[in-house]
Design a protein around this motif. Structure first.
Motif, short mmCIF file in Angstrom:
data_model
loop_
_atom_site.label_atom_id
_atom_site.label_comp_id
_atom_site.label_asym_id
_atom_site.label_seq_id
_atom_site.Cartn_x
_atom_site.Cartn_y
_atom_site.Cartn_z
N LYS A 114 0.86 -1.18 0.00
CA LYS A 114 0.00 0.00 0.00
C LYS A 114 0.89 1.23 0.00
O LYS A 114 1.63 1.47 0.94
N GLN A 115 0.84 1.97 -1.09
CA GLN A 115 1.65 3.17 -1.17
C GLN A 115 0.93 4.32 -0.50
O GLN A 115 -0.27 4.49 -0.67
N ALA A 116 1.69 5.08 0.25
CA ALA A 116 1.10 6.23 0.93
C ALA A 116 0.97 7.38 -0.04
O ALA A 116 1.96 7.89 -0.54
N LYS A 117 -0.25 7.77 -0.33
CA LYS A 117 -0.49 8.90 -1.21
C LYS A 117 -0.46 10.22 -0.43
O LYS A 117 -0.71 11.27 -0.98
N ASN A 118 -0.16 10.13 0.86
CA ASN A 118 -0.13 11.33 1.68
C ASN A 118 1.00 12.25 1.25
O ASN A 118 0.91 13.46 1.42
N SER A 119 2.07 11.68 0.73
CA SER A 119 3.19 12.51 0.35
C SER A 119 2.90 13.32 -0.92
O SER A 119 3.48 14.37 -1.13
N GLU A 120 1.99 12.81 -1.77
CA GLU A 120 1.64 13.54 -2.98
C GLU A 120 0.58 14.58 -2.65
O GLU A 120 -0.52 14.25 -2.22
N VAL A 121 0.92 15.84 -2.86
CA VAL A 121 0.01 16.93 -2.50
C VAL A 121 -0.76 17.42 -3.72
O VAL A 121 -1.97 17.56 -3.68
N ALA A 122 -0.05 17.69 -4.81
CA ALA A 122 -0.71 18.27 -5.99
C ALA A 122 0.03 17.86 -7.26
O ALA A 122 1.22 17.56 -7.24
N THR A 123 -0.72 17.85 -8.36
CA THR A 123 -0.13 17.57 -9.66
C THR A 123 -0.56 18.64 -10.65
O THR A 123 -1.58 19.30 -10.47
N ALA A 124 0.23 18.78 -11.70
CA ALA A 124 -0.12 19.66 -12.81
C ALA A 124 0.39 19.00 -14.09
O ALA A 124 1.46 18.40 -14.10
N THR A 125 -0.40 19.09 -15.14
CA THR A 125 -0.06 18.45 -16.41
C THR A 125 -0.20 19.44 -17.56
O THR A 125 -1.18 20.17 -17.63
N LEU A 126 0.79 19.45 -18.42
CA LEU A 126 0.75 20.24 -19.65
C LEU A 126 0.70 19.26 -20.81
O LEU A 126 1.58 18.41 -20.94
N ARG A 127 -0.33 19.35 -21.61
CA ARG A 127 -0.51 18.38 -22.68
C ARG A 127 -0.28 19.03 -24.04
O ARG A 127 -0.54 20.21 -24.24
N SER A 128 0.23 18.23 -24.97
CA SER A 128 0.46 18.62 -26.36
C SER A 128 1.36 19.85 -26.48
O SER A 128 1.07 20.76 -27.25
N PHE A 129 2.44 19.85 -25.74
CA PHE A 129 3.44 20.92 -25.84
C PHE A 129 4.35 20.61 -27.01
O PHE A 129 4.89 19.51 -27.13
N ARG A 130 4.50 21.57 -27.94
CA ARG A 130 5.22 21.32 -29.19
C ARG A 130 6.73 21.35 -28.98
O ARG A 130 7.43 22.29 -29.35
N MET A 131 7.21 20.31 -28.35
CA MET A 131 8.64 20.10 -28.17
C MET A 131 8.84 18.59 -28.07
O MET A 131 7.99 17.90 -27.53
N SER A 132 9.94 18.12 -28.58
CA SER A 132 10.16 16.68 -28.54
C SER A 132 10.33 16.23 -27.09
O SER A 132 10.90 16.95 -26.28
N PRO A 133 9.85 15.04 -26.75
CA PRO A 133 9.95 14.57 -25.38
C PRO A 133 11.39 14.44 -24.90
O PRO A 133 11.67 14.67 -23.72
N ILE B 64 4.10 17.24 -13.47
CA ILE B 64 4.88 17.52 -12.27
C ILE B 64 4.03 17.17 -11.06
O ILE B 64 2.86 17.56 -10.99
N VAL B 65 4.60 16.43 -10.12
CA VAL B 65 3.92 16.06 -8.88
C VAL B 65 4.66 16.68 -7.71
O VAL B 65 5.88 16.51 -7.60
N LEU B 66 3.95 17.39 -6.87
CA LEU B 66 4.54 18.00 -5.68
C LEU B 66 4.15 17.20 -4.46
O LEU B 66 3.04 16.65 -4.37
N GLY B 67 5.06 17.13 -3.51
CA GLY B 67 4.79 16.43 -2.26
C GLY B 67 5.52 17.09 -1.12
O GLY B 67 6.33 18.00 -1.30
N GLU B 68 5.23 16.62 0.07
CA GLU B 68 5.91 17.14 1.27
C GLU B 68 6.84 16.07 1.79
O GLU B 68 6.51 14.90 1.81
N LYS B 69 8.01 16.49 2.20
CA LYS B 69 8.98 15.54 2.74
C LYS B 69 9.01 15.63 4.24
O LYS B 69 8.68 16.57 4.86
#
Length: 122
Positions: A7-26, A117-122
């Motif tokens: 069971k992974q603790a999701k408590n450390s993950e606070v927020a996420t943000a996603t940018l989709r279809s950005f015109r740059m090679s991965p 990008i996923v932000l968390g607290e340490k």
């Protein structure tokens, strides 16, 4: 035999943000995300702000969005946030063709990427 469940603790993950279809090679976008993965939010913003890479501007705005998500939705303390995860996936590829000699055509692949990008607290 019983299955082991981790069971992974999701408590450390606070927020996420996603940018989709950005015109740059991965491949190029991953270089930018690799700069900030595992760093605190303030130094990560400074790194992106002064990086000369094209993807740094988009990653800077994406990180600011993740910070705003953490502040608004999770009521997190911004001083305690870290960039815990960050990855770049391949988006759609636009296929174009460039005329070449003797009636041929050379393919051109205009790649795009999805940054997360996923932000968390340490």
């Amino acid at each position: 035999m019983a299955k082991k469940t981790t069971k992974q603790a999701k408590n450390s993950e606070v927020a996420t943000a996603t940018l989709r279809s950005f015109r740059m090679s991965p491949r190029k976008a991953r270089l930018v995300i690799d700069l900030i993965r595992g760093k605190q939010v303030e130094p990560a913003l400074a790194i992106l702000r002064f990086s000369p890479k094209k993807g740094a501007k988009a990653a800077y705005k994406l990180l600011q969005s993740a910070i705003a998500n953490a502040r608004e939705h999770a009521r997190a303390d911004v001083d305690r946030l870290w960039v815990t995860k960050g990855w770049v996936d391949e988006g759609k590829t636009l296929k174009r063709y460039m005329p070449a000699a003797h009636g041929r055509a050379n393919p051109i692949r205009k790649r795009s990427s999805h940054m997360t990008i996923v932000l968390g607290e340490k």
